[in-house]
Design a protein around this motif. Structure first.
Motif, short mmCIF file in Angstrom:
data_model
loop_
_atom_site.label_atom_id
_atom_site.label_comp_id
_atom_site.label_asym_id
_atom_site.label_seq_id
_atom_site.Cartn_x
_atom_site.Cartn_y
_atom_site.Cartn_z
N ALA A 130 -20.60 -17.65 75.59
CA ALA A 130 -20.13 -19.04 75.70
C ALA A 130 -18.80 -19.25 75.01
CB ALA A 130 -21.18 -19.98 75.11
N TYR A 131 -18.55 -18.51 73.92
CA TYR A 131 -17.32 -18.69 73.14
C TYR A 131 -16.71 -17.33 72.79
CZ TYR A 131 -19.17 -23.41 72.40
OH TYR A 131 -19.67 -24.67 72.58
N PRO A 132 -16.13 -16.64 73.77
CA PRO A 132 -15.51 -15.33 73.50
C PRO A 132 -14.17 -15.48 72.79
CG PRO A 132 -15.06 -15.98 75.75
CD PRO A 132 -15.97 -17.04 75.17
N GLU A 133 -13.50 -14.36 72.53
CA GLU A 133 -12.14 -14.44 72.00
C GLU A 133 -11.29 -15.21 73.00
OE1 GLU A 133 -13.56 -10.44 70.23
OE2 GLU A 133 -13.61 -11.32 72.22
N ALA A 134 -10.60 -16.23 72.53
CA ALA A 134 -9.83 -17.07 73.43
C ALA A 134 -8.58 -17.59 72.74
CB ALA A 134 -10.68 -18.25 73.93
N GLY A 135 -7.52 -17.73 73.51
CA GLY A 135 -6.30 -18.32 73.00
C GLY A 135 -6.18 -19.75 73.49
N ILE A 136 -5.68 -20.63 72.64
CA ILE A 136 -5.39 -22.00 73.04
C ILE A 136 -3.89 -22.19 72.86
CG2 ILE A 136 -5.79 -24.45 72.59
CD1 ILE A 136 -8.52 -23.74 71.50
N ILE A 137 -3.19 -22.42 73.96
CA ILE A 137 -1.73 -22.48 73.96
C ILE A 137 -1.30 -23.92 74.19
CG2 ILE A 137 0.37 -21.57 75.02
CD1 ILE A 137 -1.43 -19.24 76.08
N MET A 138 -0.46 -24.44 73.28
CA MET A 138 -0.05 -25.84 73.33
C MET A 138 1.47 -25.94 73.40
SD MET A 138 -2.80 -27.21 70.51
CE MET A 138 -2.80 -25.63 69.63
N VAL A 258 -8.65 -29.56 67.76
CA VAL A 258 -8.23 -28.91 69.01
C VAL A 258 -9.42 -28.17 69.62
CG1 VAL A 258 -6.72 -27.17 70.04
CG2 VAL A 258 -5.85 -28.66 68.23
N ILE A 259 -10.18 -27.46 68.79
CA ILE A 259 -11.37 -26.74 69.26
C ILE A 259 -12.32 -27.71 69.95
CG2 ILE A 259 -13.46 -25.54 68.53
CD1 ILE A 259 -11.12 -23.72 68.44
N ASN A 260 -12.55 -28.87 69.33
CA ASN A 260 -13.46 -29.86 69.90
C ASN A 260 -12.96 -30.36 71.25
OD1 ASN A 260 -15.16 -29.69 67.69
ND2 ASN A 260 -14.20 -31.40 66.61
N GLN A 261 -11.66 -30.54 71.35
CA GLN A 261 -11.07 -31.07 72.59
C GLN A 261 -11.10 -30.05 73.72
OE1 GLN A 261 -9.54 -34.09 73.41
NE2 GLN A 261 -10.00 -35.06 71.46
N ILE A 262 -10.88 -28.78 73.38
CA ILE A 262 -10.70 -27.74 74.42
C ILE A 262 -11.96 -26.96 74.72
CG2 ILE A 262 -9.37 -25.71 75.11
CD1 ILE A 262 -7.69 -28.24 74.80
N LEU A 263 -12.62 -26.43 73.70
CA LEU A 263 -13.72 -25.49 73.92
C LEU A 263 -15.08 -26.17 74.02
CD1 LEU A 263 -12.74 -22.54 71.55
CD2 LEU A 263 -12.20 -22.87 73.97
N GLU A 264 -15.22 -27.38 73.53
CA GLU A 264 -16.53 -28.01 73.51
C GLU A 264 -16.66 -29.10 74.58
OE1 GLU A 264 -17.74 -29.16 69.62
OE2 GLU A 264 -17.32 -27.18 68.77
N LYS A 265 -15.82 -29.04 75.59
CA LYS A 265 -15.91 -29.98 76.69
C LYS A 265 -17.13 -29.64 77.56
CE LYS A 265 -12.38 -32.76 76.17
NZ LYS A 265 -12.54 -34.20 76.03
#
Length: 265
Positions: A130-138, A258-265
């Motif tokens: 559900a939550y692998p290694e991931a990049g969040i690019i802004m 940011v994690i809450n906004q992107i990954l927990e949708k």
């Protein structure tokens, strides 16, 4: 080592006798059942139950191994009690010290304790899917902030700024005296209007950097977030498509937000 490789190593680890402790501990401060540090009570009671079971078996060698690893776990959790997120996952060998794997994760964890001859990895594997290694690019105008995450936890938070003189992107790690990311620098050199007009060309210099980060950090996926113009222009420069693209400027938001906004949708 990536989380995936660590899971494979854990699955391959075995001992002759029962001496491997696996702990999944819910430490989420937002959980009503975790008020006033209830995780500490659950940790104590979980370890106590295993100890009583081993004592009843009469195996002194096994009890010695358990007591050894129990103290290590207690010290670890006490040392990091003020830095806990949503959960803690620990694998440790009591017979020797060749297994010690600790993850403080920003994803839901169901409290469980196991004392076996191997690490019990099923819940960790589910979490990783559900939550692998991931990049969040802004991307924003003149700046690209990147979060490197795994299991919902921020491993790194870096910013690349564009230098209009050399026309290159340079990494800027902004940390304040407490190790927190500082607000964006407002004294950036003024960028020419044509950079905004040709945004896709403007961001091309970051493409190689993103590909290097994906390989180095073991990203299984990446996400892009920013104002629609910037997010779309940045995505157009990439060879691979992002797992998601959100039209919202989060550059000055705290990493956990940011994690809450992107990954927990």
């Amino acid at each position: 080592m990536t989380i995936n490789k660590e899971i494979e190593a854990l699955k391959a680890y075995t001992t002759i006798d029962r001496s491997v402790l696996s702990i999944y501990l819910n430490t989420n401060p937002a959980d009503p059942e975790q008020l006033n540090g209830a995780w500490a009570i659950h940790l104590k009671s979980g370890l106590k139950r295993i100890g009583e079971y081993i004592e009843a078996s009469g195996d002194e060698k096994e009890l010695k191994a358990f007591n050894h690893v129990k103290e290590k776990v207690k010290n670890e959790m006490e040392k990091n009690s003020l830095e806990l997120r949503k959960g803690a996952v620990i694998f440790a060998s009591g017979a020797n010290d060749d297994l010690w794997s600790v993850h403080y994760v920003q994803v839901p964890v169901k409290t469980n304790f196991y004392w076996e001859n191997h690490p019990v990895t099923e819940q960790l594997e589910y979490m990783y899917k559900a939550y692998p290694e991931a990049g969040i690019i802004m991307p924003s105008f003149g700046e690209v902030r990147i979060l490197d995450t795994a299991l919902g936890f921020v491993r790194d938070d870096v910013t690349f700024k564009y230098d209009p003189v050399s026309e290159t992107w340079n990494e800027k790690v902004k940390l304040d005296s407490r190790g927190k990311r500082a607000a964006a620098d407002s004294k950036t050199a003024v960028l020419e209007p044509q950079y905004r007009v040709n945004a896709s060309t403007f961001y091309k210099g970051m493409r190689t950097t993103i590909e290097q980060l994906k390989k180095k950090r073991g990203w299984r996926e990446f996400h892009v977030a920013g104002e629609a113009e910037m997010a779309n222009a940045f995505t157009d420069t990439l060879r691979d498509s992002p797992a998601s693209c959100i039209y919202k400027n989060l550059n000055n938001s705290k990493a956990n937000e940011v994690i809450n906004q992107i990954l927990e949708k």
